[in-house]
Scaffold this motif. Structure first.
Motif, PDB file in Angstrom:
ATOM      1  N   ASP A  15       5.211  11.121  -7.430  1.00 27.72           N
ATOM      2  CA  ASP A  15       4.725  11.956  -6.325  1.00 27.72           C
ATOM      3  C   ASP A  15       5.018  11.250  -5.004  1.00 27.72           C
ATOM      4  O   ASP A  15       5.425  10.087  -4.971  1.00 27.72           O
ATOM      5  CB  ASP A  15       3.218  12.194  -6.488  1.00 27.72           C
ATOM      6  CG  ASP A  15       2.697  13.343  -5.634  1.00 27.72           C
ATOM      7  OD1 ASP A  15       3.505  13.983  -4.927  1.00 27.72           O
ATOM      8  OD2 ASP A  15       1.477  13.593  -5.673  1.00 27.72           O
ATOM      9  N   ALA A  16       4.779  11.964  -3.923  1.00 24.73           N
ATOM     10  CA  ALA A  16       4.905  11.392  -2.584  1.00 24.73           C
ATOM     11  C   ALA A  16       3.511  11.156  -2.018  1.00 24.73           C
ATOM     12  O   ALA A  16       2.574  11.893  -2.316  1.00 24.73           O
ATOM     13  CB  ALA A  16       5.690  12.334  -1.674  1.00 24.73           C
ATOM     14  N   SER A  17       3.361  10.109  -1.226  1.00 26.32           N
ATOM     15  CA  SER A  17       2.086   9.852  -0.567  1.00 26.32           C
ATOM     16  C   SER A  17       1.830  10.931   0.490  1.00 26.32           C
ATOM     17  O   SER A  17       2.746  11.351   1.203  1.00 26.32           O
ATOM     18  CB  SER A  17       2.094   8.474   0.088  1.00 26.32           C
ATOM     19  OG  SER A  17       0.930   8.299   0.875  1.00 26.32           O
ATOM     20  N   HIS A  18       0.580  11.370   0.563  1.00 24.58           N
ATOM     21  CA  HIS A  18       0.215  12.376   1.554  1.00 24.58           C
ATOM     22  C   HIS A  18      -0.533  11.759   2.740  1.00 24.58           C
ATOM     23  O   HIS A  18      -1.036  12.472   3.605  1.00 24.58           O
ATOM     24  CB  HIS A  18      -0.643  13.464   0.898  1.00 24.58           C
ATOM     25  CG  HIS A  18       0.103  14.235  -0.159  1.00 24.58           C
ATOM     26  ND1 HIS A  18       0.233  13.790  -1.447  1.00 24.58           N
ATOM     27  CD2 HIS A  18       0.789  15.408  -0.097  1.00 24.58           C
ATOM     28  CE1 HIS A  18       0.935  14.655  -2.148  1.00 24.58           C
ATOM     29  NE2 HIS A  18       1.294  15.639  -1.360  1.00 24.58           N
ATOM     30  N   GLU A  19      -0.588  10.430   2.739  1.00 27.38           N
ATOM     31  CA  GLU A  19      -1.237   9.754   3.861  1.00 27.38           C
ATOM     32  C   GLU A  19      -0.282   9.682   5.048  1.00 27.38           C
ATOM     33  O   GLU A  19       0.931   9.540   4.896  1.00 27.38           O
ATOM     34  CB  GLU A  19      -1.660   8.340   3.445  1.00 27.38           C
ATOM     35  CG  GLU A  19      -2.711   8.331   2.337  1.00 27.38           C
ATOM     36  CD  GLU A  19      -3.194   6.929   2.032  1.00 27.38           C
ATOM     37  OE1 GLU A  19      -3.407   6.167   2.998  1.00 27.38           O
ATOM     38  OE2 GLU A  19      -3.338   6.598   0.845  1.00 27.38           O
ATOM     39  N   LYS A  20      -0.843   9.783   6.216  1.00 24.78           N
ATOM     40  CA  LYS A  20      -0.036   9.765   7.436  1.00 24.78           C
ATOM     41  C   LYS A  20      -0.303   8.471   8.207  1.00 24.78           C
ATOM     42  O   LYS A  20      -1.327   7.829   8.038  1.00 24.78           O
ATOM     43  CB  LYS A  20      -0.374  10.976   8.316  1.00 24.78           C
ATOM     44  CG  LYS A  20      -0.096  12.317   7.646  1.00 24.78           C
ATOM     45  CD  LYS A  20      -0.372  13.474   8.588  1.00 24.78           C
ATOM     46  CE  LYS A  20      -0.169  14.811   7.894  1.00 24.78           C
ATOM     47  NZ  LYS A  20       1.210  15.020   7.474  1.00 24.78           N
ATOM     48  N   ALA A  40      -0.045  24.161  -4.586  1.00 25.86           N
ATOM     49  CA  ALA A  40      -0.564  23.010  -3.849  1.00 25.86           C
ATOM     50  C   ALA A  40      -0.404  21.733  -4.669  1.00 25.86           C
ATOM     51  O   ALA A  40      -0.511  21.745  -5.900  1.00 25.86           O
ATOM     52  CB  ALA A  40      -2.029  23.228  -3.501  1.00 25.86           C
ATOM     53  N   CYS A  41      -0.159  20.610  -3.966  1.00 23.35           N
ATOM     54  CA  CYS A  41       0.061  19.337  -4.644  1.00 23.35           C
ATOM     55  C   CYS A  41      -1.137  18.927  -5.495  1.00 23.35           C
ATOM     56  O   CYS A  41      -0.981  18.341  -6.577  1.00 23.35           O
ATOM     57  CB  CYS A  41       0.383  18.249  -3.615  1.00 23.35           C
ATOM     58  SG  CYS A  41       1.952  18.506  -2.757  1.00 23.35           S
ATOM     59  N   GLY A  42      -2.338  19.238  -5.036  1.00 22.85           N
ATOM     60  CA  GLY A  42      -3.531  18.908  -5.806  1.00 22.85           C
ATOM     61  C   GLY A  42      -3.580  19.649  -7.126  1.00 22.85           C
ATOM     62  O   GLY A  42      -4.035  19.105  -8.148  1.00 22.85           O
ATOM     63  N   PHE A  65       6.746  13.396 -15.099  1.00 24.68           N
ATOM     64  CA  PHE A  65       6.424  14.578 -14.307  1.00 24.68           C
ATOM     65  C   PHE A  65       6.717  14.263 -12.839  1.00 24.68           C
ATOM     66  O   PHE A  65       6.391  13.181 -12.353  1.00 24.68           O
ATOM     67  CB  PHE A  65       4.954  14.966 -14.458  1.00 24.68           C
ATOM     68  CG  PHE A  65       4.566  15.333 -15.870  1.00 24.68           C
ATOM     69  CD1 PHE A  65       4.833  16.591 -16.370  1.00 24.68           C
ATOM     70  CD2 PHE A  65       3.925  14.412 -16.696  1.00 24.68           C
ATOM     71  CE1 PHE A  65       4.476  16.940 -17.663  1.00 24.68           C
ATOM     72  CE2 PHE A  65       3.556  14.741 -17.985  1.00 24.68           C
ATOM     73  CZ  PHE A  65       3.842  16.013 -18.483  1.00 24.68           C
ATOM     74  N   ILE A  66       7.309  15.212 -12.151  1.00 23.86           N
ATOM     75  CA  ILE A  66       7.666  15.037 -10.746  1.00 23.86           C
ATOM     76  C   ILE A  66       6.995  16.113  -9.915  1.00 23.86           C
ATOM     77  O   ILE A  66       6.981  17.287 -10.309  1.00 23.86           O
ATOM     78  CB  ILE A  66       9.194  15.124 -10.560  1.00 23.86           C
ATOM     79  CG1 ILE A  66       9.900  14.012 -11.342  1.00 23.86           C
ATOM     80  CG2 ILE A  66       9.580  15.058  -9.088  1.00 23.86           C
ATOM     81  CD1 ILE A  66      11.418  14.149 -11.359  1.00 23.86           C
ATOM     82  N   ASN A  67       6.428  15.727  -8.789  1.00 18.94           N
ATOM     83  CA  ASN A  67       5.927  16.720  -7.845  1.00 18.94           C
ATOM     84  C   ASN A  67       7.142  17.370  -7.184  1.00 18.94           C
ATOM     85  O   ASN A  67       7.767  16.795  -6.297  1.00 18.94           O
ATOM     86  CB  ASN A  67       5.025  16.068  -6.800  1.00 18.94           C
ATOM     87  CG  ASN A  67       4.388  17.096  -5.866  1.00 18.94           C
ATOM     88  OD1 ASN A  67       4.939  18.177  -5.634  1.00 18.94           O
ATOM     89  ND2 ASN A  67       3.220  16.758  -5.333  1.00 18.94           N
ATOM     90  N   GLY A  68       7.466  18.569  -7.653  1.00 14.70           N
ATOM     91  CA  GLY A  68       8.659  19.253  -7.184  1.00 14.70           C
ATOM     92  C   GLY A  68       8.568  19.773  -5.765  1.00 14.70           C
ATOM     93  O   GLY A  68       9.579  20.225  -5.208  1.00 14.70           O
ATOM     94  N   ASN A  69       7.375  19.699  -5.167  1.00 17.50           N
ATOM     95  CA  ASN A  69       7.258  20.060  -3.757  1.00 17.50           C
ATOM     96  C   ASN A  69       7.936  19.013  -2.866  1.00 17.50           C
ATOM     97  O   ASN A  69       8.228  19.278  -1.699  1.00 17.50           O
ATOM     98  CB  ASN A  69       5.796  20.187  -3.349  1.00 17.50           C
ATOM     99  CG  ASN A  69       5.123  21.397  -3.981  1.00 17.50           C
ATOM    100  OD1 ASN A  69       5.792  22.327  -4.422  1.00 17.50           O
ATOM    101  ND2 ASN A  69       3.783  21.376  -4.041  1.00 17.50           N
ATOM    102  N   HIS A  70       8.145  17.819  -3.439  1.00 16.47           N
ATOM    103  CA  HIS A  70       8.728  16.720  -2.648  1.00 16.47           C
ATOM    104  C   HIS A  70      10.068  16.229  -3.192  1.00 16.47           C
ATOM    105  O   HIS A  70      10.930  15.827  -2.421  1.00 16.47           O
ATOM    106  CB  HIS A  70       7.745  15.554  -2.588  1.00 16.47           C
ATOM    107  CG  HIS A  70       6.443  15.894  -1.938  1.00 16.47           C
ATOM    108  ND1 HIS A  70       6.319  16.062  -0.585  1.00 16.47           N
ATOM    109  CD2 HIS A  70       5.207  16.127  -2.475  1.00 16.47           C
ATOM    110  CE1 HIS A  70       5.056  16.374  -0.288  1.00 16.47           C
ATOM    111  NE2 HIS A  70       4.364  16.413  -1.422  1.00 16.47           N
ATOM    112  N   TYR A  71      10.219  16.234  -4.526  1.00 12.58           N
ATOM    113  CA  TYR A  71      11.430  15.683  -5.127  1.00 12.58           C
ATOM    114  C   TYR A  71      11.976  16.639  -6.187  1.00 12.58           C
ATOM    115  O   TYR A  71      11.214  17.356  -6.844  1.00 12.58           O
ATOM    116  CB  TYR A  71      11.152  14.319  -5.762  1.00 12.58           C
ATOM    117  CG  TYR A  71      10.534  13.315  -4.818  1.00 12.58           C
ATOM    118  CD1 TYR A  71      11.281  12.785  -3.769  1.00 12.58           C
ATOM    119  CD2 TYR A  71       9.210  12.910  -4.962  1.00 12.58           C
ATOM    120  CE1 TYR A  71      10.715  11.866  -2.891  1.00 12.58           C
ATOM    121  CE2 TYR A  71       8.640  11.997  -4.091  1.00 12.58           C
ATOM    122  CZ  TYR A  71       9.400  11.482  -3.048  1.00 12.58           C
ATOM    123  OH  TYR A  71       8.836  10.579  -2.181  1.00 12.58           O
TER     124      TYR A  71
END
Length: 390
Positions: free
Chosen positions: A53-58, A29-31, A100-106
């Motif tokens: 990271d990527a924004s998780h706001e919609k 999970a991103c968190g 550090f990169i959030n690999g779930n997005h990038y």
């Protein structure tokens, strides 16, 4: 027949997808990823780190205005209308030791892979993005290596594996990765000046039985630095020597120096600033210890001190006289991260390396003023030579 190239081939700084040194964390999970990054970063506060990271706001509308909010403690919050562009990101991240990169997005050039049973399908989906695993992190004690990883990495048993609770071990592993990315140092002796006040080439002055440029070169080489002379553009050097002796352009070797150890200015008419930028153009992946030749009282102990106090997390490590207001830009280790900053100042019309250092994050090493006295006139030369002799 040689292949025609439209653009000049330049040596590029080594980069990953978004930064010179990066690692993507994926598979949970991103968190959890953000929490791990925060815990590790707190223990590695001596390095300059970033998190991408990527924004998780919609439902956010496109910004029509870029906002920059500064806090007096140094915090900066940016909300921009720009899109992700790897070339822009590389400029933004050029100042960081590690990203550090959030690999779930990038994607990142290196990876930390979580073994989370809830995210096995996600890893299977992104297996093509996994190319250089540094280590695994187990979300639960009894989790096994996923079959997709075993199939792609026959050496999977050799890859380190930690439990999520082993923060200290994870931090130490990342610290070792960061240390391996610290650039090596090369030496640069500036000999391209016109020596107007001295009336003759300062690099050729003899204080110790040999030209001072050779003394400066030996100071750096004695500290195991591959060292180069920064010289004026080839055409200028050729013209000067052709006036003294006959010979074609191919056979001119300025002042008897091995040509492979010369870096000719490619940034013209910018003095030392141009010499430094030309060195980075030749090798943007090394740090450069820059040394002028009008400093006859400089000694090996001071060079060793500068190398010992080097802080590669800073833009540069510079000498400053205890009685001086500003640092000495020509007794300085310039890190690779200083190159884009130098170019940014040049784009604004500034070619003063001291101005860059004064307004940048620099490690300062204070020494006695006596060691860093400049010699610029014939009278100063005679006085210095007499003092050294006595």
């Amino acid at each position: 027949m040689a292949k025609h190239t439209k653009h000049t081939s330049l040596t590029r700084r080594e980069n990953g997808n978004f930064a010179p040194n990066e690692i993507a964390i994926l598979g949970t999970a991103c968190g959890v990823i953000a929490d791990l990054v925060n815990q590790v970063s707190n223990q590695l506060s001596n390095y300059k780190l970033a998190y991408f990271d990527a924004s998780h706001e919609k439902g956010i509308e496109k910004n029509q205005l870029s906002e920059f909010v500064f806090h007096h403690e140094g915090n900066l919050q940016i909300t921009t209308s720009g899109n992700i562009n790897k070339f822009e990101q590389r400029l933004q991240f050029a100042q960081y030791d590690f990203v550090f990169i959030n690999g779930n997005h990038y994607e990142g050039s290196k990876q930390i892979v979580f073994l989370d049973p809830a995210k096995e399908a996600s890893i299977n989906k992104r297996i093509d993005q996994v190319s250089d695993i540094q280590f695994f992190v187990k979300s639960t004690k009894d989790i096994a290596i996923f079959q997709s990883i075993k199939d792609k990495f026959p050496n999977w048993e050799e890859i380190p594996l930690y439990e999520i609770s082993e923060i200290e071990k994870i931090t130490n592993h990342i610290a070792n990765i960061v240390k391996k990315t610290i650039p090596n140092i090369k030496g640069l002796v500036l000999v391209g000046g016109k020596s107007t006040r001295m009336g003759k080439d300062k690099s050729q002055l003899d204080y110790f039985g040999k030209p001072q440029k050779e003394v400066a070169k030996e100071l750096l080489e004695n500290n195991k630095l591959e060292t180069f002379f920064s010289v004026r553009p080839f055409d200028e050097v050729y013209l000067e020597h052709s006036q003294k002796a006959q010979g074609d352009k191919k056979n001119v070797i300025s002042s008897g120096v091995e040509k492979s150890k010369e870096i000719h200015d490619t940034f013209l008419n910018l003095g030392p600033f141009g010499g430094i930028c030309s060195a980075f153009q030749k090798d943007p992946n090394s740090a450069w210890l820059v040394l002028a030749t009008d400093l006859p009282f400089l000694n090996n102990e001071l060079i060793q001190l500068l190398l010992e106090k080097r802080n590669p997390s800073k833009v540069a490590t510079a000498i400053k006289g205890k009685g001086k207001e500003f640092v000495e830009p020509l007794i300085t280790i310039y890190e690779p991260k200083s190159y884009p900053i130098l170019l940014q100042y040049l784009a604004q019309g500034y070619s003063c390396p001291r101005k860059v250092l004064i307004n940048s994050d620099v490690e300062i090493v204070e020494v006695s003023d006596a060691f860093i006295r400049n010699v610029n006139t014939p009278e100063e030369f005679e006085n210095a030579k007499s003092e050294i002799k006595n």
